[in-house]
Design a protein around this motif. Structure first.
Motif, PDB file in Angstrom:
ATOM      1  N   ARG B   5      54.735 -55.258  76.975  1.00 22.85           N
ATOM      2  CA  ARG B   5      53.777 -54.271  76.346  1.00 22.85           C
ATOM      3  C   ARG B   5      52.651 -54.704  77.050  1.00 22.85           C
ATOM      4  O   ARG B   5      52.038 -56.078  76.454  1.00 22.85           O
ATOM      5  CB  ARG B   5      54.064 -54.567  74.840  1.00 22.85           C
ATOM      6  CG  ARG B   5      52.909 -53.469  74.073  1.00 22.85           C
ATOM      7  CD  ARG B   5      53.426 -53.524  72.766  1.00 22.85           C
ATOM      8  NE  ARG B   5      52.709 -52.723  72.059  1.00 22.85           N
ATOM      9  CZ  ARG B   5      52.746 -51.391  72.021  1.00 22.85           C
ATOM     10  NH1 ARG B   5      53.728 -50.766  72.466  1.00 22.85           N
ATOM     11  NH2 ARG B   5      51.736 -50.575  71.243  1.00 22.85           N
ATOM     12  N   ALA B 335      40.502 -46.346  73.471  1.00 24.29           N
ATOM     13  CA  ALA B 335      41.420 -46.158  74.491  1.00 24.29           C
ATOM     14  C   ALA B 335      40.765 -46.537  75.865  1.00 24.29           C
ATOM     15  O   ALA B 335      39.733 -46.037  76.328  1.00 24.29           O
ATOM     16  CB  ALA B 335      41.893 -44.843  74.567  1.00 24.29           C
ATOM     17  N   ASP B 336      41.304 -47.442  76.578  1.00 24.84           N
ATOM     18  CA  ASP B 336      40.914 -48.111  77.927  1.00 24.84           C
ATOM     19  C   ASP B 336      41.939 -48.095  79.008  1.00 24.84           C
ATOM     20  O   ASP B 336      42.447 -49.309  79.312  1.00 24.84           O
ATOM     21  CB  ASP B 336      39.971 -49.145  77.826  1.00 24.84           C
ATOM     22  CG  ASP B 336      39.352 -49.929  79.035  1.00 24.84           C
ATOM     23  OD1 ASP B 336      38.629 -49.052  79.555  1.00 24.84           O
ATOM     24  OD2 ASP B 336      39.573 -50.834  79.284  1.00 24.84           O
ATOM     25  N   PRO B 337      42.321 -47.065  79.398  1.00 25.64           N
ATOM     26  CA  PRO B 337      43.595 -47.013  80.520  1.00 25.64           C
ATOM     27  C   PRO B 337      42.929 -47.841  81.774  1.00 25.64           C
ATOM     28  O   PRO B 337      41.689 -47.564  82.143  1.00 25.64           O
ATOM     29  CB  PRO B 337      43.995 -45.753  80.624  1.00 25.64           C
ATOM     30  CG  PRO B 337      42.572 -44.691  80.209  1.00 25.64           C
ATOM     31  CD  PRO B 337      42.088 -45.625  79.276  1.00 25.64           C
ATOM     32  N   ARG B 341      41.816 -41.746  84.420  1.00 22.76           N
ATOM     33  CA  ARG B 341      42.489 -40.358  84.507  1.00 22.76           C
ATOM     34  C   ARG B 341      43.653 -40.275  83.801  1.00 22.76           C
ATOM     35  O   ARG B 341      44.476 -39.457  83.812  1.00 22.76           O
ATOM     36  CB  ARG B 341      42.483 -39.726  85.797  1.00 22.76           C
ATOM     37  CG  ARG B 341      40.881 -39.124  85.967  1.00 22.76           C
ATOM     38  CD  ARG B 341      41.006 -38.762  87.643  1.00 22.76           C
ATOM     39  NE  ARG B 341      41.413 -39.535  88.637  1.00 22.76           N
ATOM     40  CZ  ARG B 341      41.392 -39.433  89.650  1.00 22.76           C
ATOM     41  NH1 ARG B 341      40.824 -38.573  90.435  1.00 22.76           N
ATOM     42  NH2 ARG B 341      41.858 -40.328  90.861  1.00 22.76           N
ATOM     43  N   ASP B 342      44.191 -41.692  83.647  1.00 27.19           N
ATOM     44  CA  ASP B 342      45.846 -41.682  83.313  1.00 27.19           C
ATOM     45  C   ASP B 342      45.957 -41.980  81.905  1.00 27.19           C
ATOM     46  O   ASP B 342      46.596 -43.131  81.580  1.00 27.19           O
ATOM     47  CB  ASP B 342      46.567 -42.415  84.092  1.00 27.19           C
ATOM     48  CG  ASP B 342      48.118 -42.330  84.244  1.00 27.19           C
ATOM     49  OD1 ASP B 342      48.215 -41.402  83.717  1.00 27.19           O
ATOM     50  OD2 ASP B 342      48.978 -43.169  84.933  1.00 27.19           O
ATOM     51  N   LEU B 343      45.353 -41.460  80.977  1.00 32.60           N
ATOM     52  CA  LEU B 343      45.582 -41.531  79.497  1.00 32.60           C
ATOM     53  C   LEU B 343      46.788 -41.430  79.279  1.00 32.60           C
ATOM     54  O   LEU B 343      47.468 -42.068  78.344  1.00 32.60           O
ATOM     55  CB  LEU B 343      44.481 -40.528  78.947  1.00 32.60           C
ATOM     56  CG  LEU B 343      44.436 -40.874  77.410  1.00 32.60           C
ATOM     57  CD1 LEU B 343      43.673 -42.232  77.244  1.00 32.60           C
ATOM     58  CD2 LEU B 343      43.428 -39.815  76.645  1.00 32.60           C
ATOM     59  N   PHE B 344      47.504 -40.420  79.748  1.00 37.31           N
ATOM     60  CA  PHE B 344      48.950 -40.120  79.245  1.00 37.31           C
ATOM     61  C   PHE B 344      49.885 -41.048  79.826  1.00 37.31           C
ATOM     62  O   PHE B 344      50.836 -41.272  78.933  1.00 37.31           O
ATOM     63  CB  PHE B 344      49.279 -38.633  79.911  1.00 37.31           C
ATOM     64  CG  PHE B 344      50.635 -38.187  79.544  1.00 37.31           C
ATOM     65  CD1 PHE B 344      50.682 -37.533  78.167  1.00 37.31           C
ATOM     66  CD2 PHE B 344      52.114 -38.266  80.446  1.00 37.31           C
ATOM     67  CE1 PHE B 344      52.050 -37.137  77.780  1.00 37.31           C
ATOM     68  CE2 PHE B 344      53.124 -37.799  79.755  1.00 37.31           C
ATOM     69  CZ  PHE B 344      53.193 -37.373  78.475  1.00 37.31           C
ATOM     70  N   GLY B 345      49.762 -41.707  81.043  1.00 35.70           N
ATOM     71  CA  GLY B 345      50.513 -42.675  81.575  1.00 35.70           C
ATOM     72  C   GLY B 345      50.342 -44.136  80.631  1.00 35.70           C
ATOM     73  O   GLY B 345      51.211 -44.524  80.372  1.00 35.70           O
ATOM     74  N   MET B 346      49.213 -44.343  80.247  1.00 32.25           N
ATOM     75  CA  MET B 346      48.919 -45.423  79.393  1.00 32.25           C
ATOM     76  C   MET B 346      49.843 -45.392  78.110  1.00 32.25           C
ATOM     77  O   MET B 346      50.396 -46.238  77.592  1.00 32.25           O
ATOM     78  CB  MET B 346      47.481 -45.476  79.073  1.00 32.25           C
ATOM     79  CG  MET B 346      47.185 -46.644  78.005  1.00 32.25           C
ATOM     80  SD  MET B 346      45.330 -46.728  77.189  1.00 32.25           S
ATOM     81  CE  MET B 346      45.324 -45.520  76.049  1.00 32.25           C
ATOM     82  N   LEU B 347      49.828 -44.038  77.498  1.00 27.33           N
ATOM     83  CA  LEU B 347      50.347 -43.853  76.281  1.00 27.33           C
ATOM     84  C   LEU B 347      52.052 -44.046  76.398  1.00 27.33           C
ATOM     85  O   LEU B 347      52.655 -44.671  75.682  1.00 27.33           O
ATOM     86  CB  LEU B 347      50.025 -42.400  75.963  1.00 27.33           C
ATOM     87  CG  LEU B 347      50.413 -41.673  74.645  1.00 27.33           C
ATOM     88  CD1 LEU B 347      49.594 -40.681  74.396  1.00 27.33           C
ATOM     89  CD2 LEU B 347      51.791 -41.206  74.584  1.00 27.33           C
ATOM     90  N   ARG B 348      52.488 -43.543  77.640  1.00 24.29           N
ATOM     91  CA  ARG B 348      53.822 -43.680  77.763  1.00 24.29           C
ATOM     92  C   ARG B 348      54.096 -45.145  78.020  1.00 24.29           C
ATOM     93  O   ARG B 348      55.457 -45.607  77.694  1.00 24.29           O
ATOM     94  CB  ARG B 348      54.164 -42.720  79.052  1.00 24.29           C
ATOM     95  CG  ARG B 348      54.619 -41.438  78.670  1.00 24.29           C
ATOM     96  CD  ARG B 348      55.356 -41.148  77.633  1.00 24.29           C
ATOM     97  NE  ARG B 348      55.867 -39.836  77.313  1.00 24.29           N
ATOM     98  CZ  ARG B 348      56.077 -39.277  76.162  1.00 24.29           C
ATOM     99  NH1 ARG B 348      55.769 -39.973  75.006  1.00 24.29           N
ATOM    100  NH2 ARG B 348      56.335 -37.985  76.041  1.00 24.29           N
ATOM    101  N   ALA B 350      53.172 -47.711  76.603  1.00 26.77           N
ATOM    102  CA  ALA B 350      53.081 -48.147  75.490  1.00 26.77           C
ATOM    103  C   ALA B 350      54.370 -48.215  74.535  1.00 26.77           C
ATOM    104  O   ALA B 350      54.427 -48.899  73.783  1.00 26.77           O
ATOM    105  CB  ALA B 350      51.911 -47.620  74.730  1.00 26.77           C
ATOM    106  N   VAL B 351      55.358 -47.624  75.356  1.00 25.96           N
ATOM    107  CA  VAL B 351      56.751 -47.534  74.433  1.00 25.96           C
ATOM    108  C   VAL B 351      57.218 -49.139  74.406  1.00 25.96           C
ATOM    109  O   VAL B 351      57.201 -49.729  75.161  1.00 25.96           O
ATOM    110  CB  VAL B 351      57.620 -46.735  75.430  1.00 25.96           C
ATOM    111  CG1 VAL B 351      59.080 -46.859  74.781  1.00 25.96           C
ATOM    112  CG2 VAL B 351      57.306 -45.318  75.385  1.00 25.96           C
ATOM    113  N   ASP B 352      57.741 -49.453  73.340  1.00 25.84           N
ATOM    114  CA  ASP B 352      58.233 -50.740  73.201  1.00 25.84           C
ATOM    115  C   ASP B 352      59.393 -50.778  72.422  1.00 25.84           C
ATOM    116  O   ASP B 352      60.052 -49.404  72.187  1.00 25.84           O
ATOM    117  CB  ASP B 352      57.363 -51.549  72.769  1.00 25.84           C
ATOM    118  CG  ASP B 352      56.657 -51.275  71.217  1.00 25.84           C
ATOM    119  OD1 ASP B 352      55.899 -51.955  70.512  1.00 25.84           O
ATOM    120  OD2 ASP B 352      57.115 -50.307  70.684  1.00 25.84           O
TER     121      ASP B 352
END
Lengths: 352, 352
Positions: B5, B335-337, B341-348, B350-352
């Motif tokens: 993570r 939030a600091d990806p 431009r990849d806020l969504f990718g950062m979110l994805r 973060a899956v743990d």
């Protein structure tokens, strides 16, 4: 002297949703479920629009950007969002936009939630767009063109699938790396994705066109010839004075729907039009007091700028959602002395 | 899938000063040292008053109280305070006033400090009062009358000792329990304390009179005959529309000094006077551009209402103070990806 250090009372703590917890929350619930539920909160608040205390945002401008406070309140809750916009940030390794927000009780003025809102703003913007499209877009829409494939792009796509049934995406960005990033993310989510070489190519066969570009200037992402009859345009990127995306001729052929005319006329696409150009307020459409889409050949346009009530709905939703979960931390943010008049004594007793 | 993570980057964290850390900080540094240093920050900011972006506070009123946002900015920093005022809170077991604040960088819009401000507001109000008295009160003052012995009382006393040399306090409150509380706290701090049975008794022999009562109404804590020549009045409690403490005749005999006339004429004691009654702005006194105390028999009055720049100074001071200490916690608020431009990718991811 070592006495037992008193713990703050429960009243001293404000639930805080960090970026990490917001991301866990989205992944735990599923982005589409969360976007759908969030849209329901936004719709419920739009339907009681006249109950809200509405103020224009309070902006502090500098050479580098803007910092804004966006407050609103109903009889029960007060909410505000802090948000900055600094176009040059990305080149310096910072986010263009960061945000956080607070929800409070009107009855006693105590904050009841502090939340990150960088991720939450992306979610509420997408949920609002898709909610609005449910009222305005052609009923059978499955194909959406997305011009501008930055940070907001995937959130829009997820919301439009969950709420409007969009399955096919046609992506275009002046920077192919942005399109690659979005295509990769969205193919992983199961979308049928077409990478397009131009805006003209992207709009082919699309019933919905989403424009979401970031340049702070009068740009023309869509020209008049690109927009065919019956299309719904979801214009996200024209959202501050001097920043628009659509050619004025498109606006003149469209029926224009807005959140809050007082704000949209300054910040939205319609800053290009006469100040009395007719627009329809979305809350009236949702209440059945104004017409949405009337006929198949009509061009509808959502001139989205983002309004404080959407942030309020988002904070209200997150506050309800995290209650009785582990997706928040209690933050010792409020002084709560046993005797409210003895703040000094509380301080002195804190010696350890 | 269990991957590592990713931790948020340093940019994602905002230093947060909790109530507990604020109290530790005061006790660690000593209240008087802190109040003196804080007054220096406030004085420095008053001396560069024209550099600030000044807005009236943005208030949201309800039947139960008010919630306000108080923003201001200079070229380097932006600050705002959230503060509520709910007079009925105390009876229901809540604080009348709670507050928190944020300091940000104007250059990139990122918050650099989130701090509790219930304790900090008490400190900044006291520091401002004593700083102002250094310019206006008789030079040899050692005795101060304090009418109203609530939450603010002890902070005022400590600031006046540290900054003006006050050693003797004459306390009066309509509620003897409040006086007992304040006397107990202040005797423990080494003050010579006299408990008085009336306002008239309290002002005997005092060179400075501090009024700090809480009732939200037009009250007359000081009548004209109670105020002798040469006295400095530090009027804290007349701080919102409909709330004053002094008889108008005292105002007419005094030279009146204010923070920000636009705000004080609405909220201060001078709401009782004509809108063009002459007042002197304190920043001009501190810059040597206007006169403070001219002669020994003059009555000077600080009509204190509290202005956003004082909160800004307090946030600036705390931000400087806690740097490189343990008196703050890093809060994962932004939030600091890796790729902005990849806020969504950062979110994805973060899956743990």
């Amino acid at each position: 002297m070592t006495t037992q250090r008193p713990l703050p009372s429960a009243l001293a703590y404000v639930p805080f949703v960090s970026v990490d917890n917001m991301m866990r929350l989205v992944n735990h619930l599923g982005a589409e479920t969360l976007l759908t539920e969030l849209a329901d909160y936004i719709e419920a608040d739009f339907k009681r629009w006249p109950e809200f205390d509405k103020t224009p945002r309070i902006a502090s401008h500098s050479a580098d950007g803007v910092i804004e406070l966006m407050p609103t309140a109903d009889r029960e809750n007060y909410g505000f969002k802090y948000v900055n916009g600094h176009p040059a940030n990305m080149k310096r390794g910072f986010q263009t936009v960061t945000a956080f927000g607070v929800l409070s009780s009107v009855a006693n003025g105590y904050p009841v939630l502090l939340s990150e809102m960088t991720v939450l703003t992306a979610l509420r913007t997408a949920a609002t767009s898709a909610l609005v499209a449910r009222y305005l877009a052609p009923r059978d829409a499955t194909v959406m063109a997305m011009i501008g494939n930055g940070a907001q792009c995937e959130f829009q796509a997820m919301a439009f699938r969950a709420i409007c049934g969009i399955t096919d995406l046609r992506l275009y960005d002046i920077d192919p790396a942005a399109t690659d990033k979005a295509a990769r993310n969205l193919e992983a989510e199961g979308f049928a994705v077409t990478r397009c070489a131009s805006g003209e190519e992207a709009v082919q066969g699309a019933q919905i066109i989403t424009t979401c570009t970031a340049d702070k200037q009068y740009a023309t992402i869509l020209t008049d010839n690109m927009v065919g009859a019956g299309v719904h345009i979801n214009a996200i990127g024209g959202d501050c004075p001097g920043k628009t995306e659509l050619h004025a001729d498109i606006l003149r052929r469209s029926d224009i729907f807005v959140e809050y005319p007082e704000q949209t006329r300054i910040e939205g696409e319609i800053q290009q039009l006469d100040p009395d150009h007719p627009v329809t307020e979305l809350w009236q459409v949702m209440r059945g007091e104004a017409e949405g889409r009337r006929e198949p050949r009509q061009i509808t346009l959502f001139d989205s700028v983002g309004f404080a009530i959407e942030d309020f709905s988002a904070l209200r939703y997150v506050s309800d959602l995290v209650r009785d979960t582990a997706f928040f931390e209690p933050l010792d943010m409020l002084a709560d002395p046993d005797d409210p008049r003895d703040l000094f004594g509380m301080l002195r007793r804190a010696v350890d």
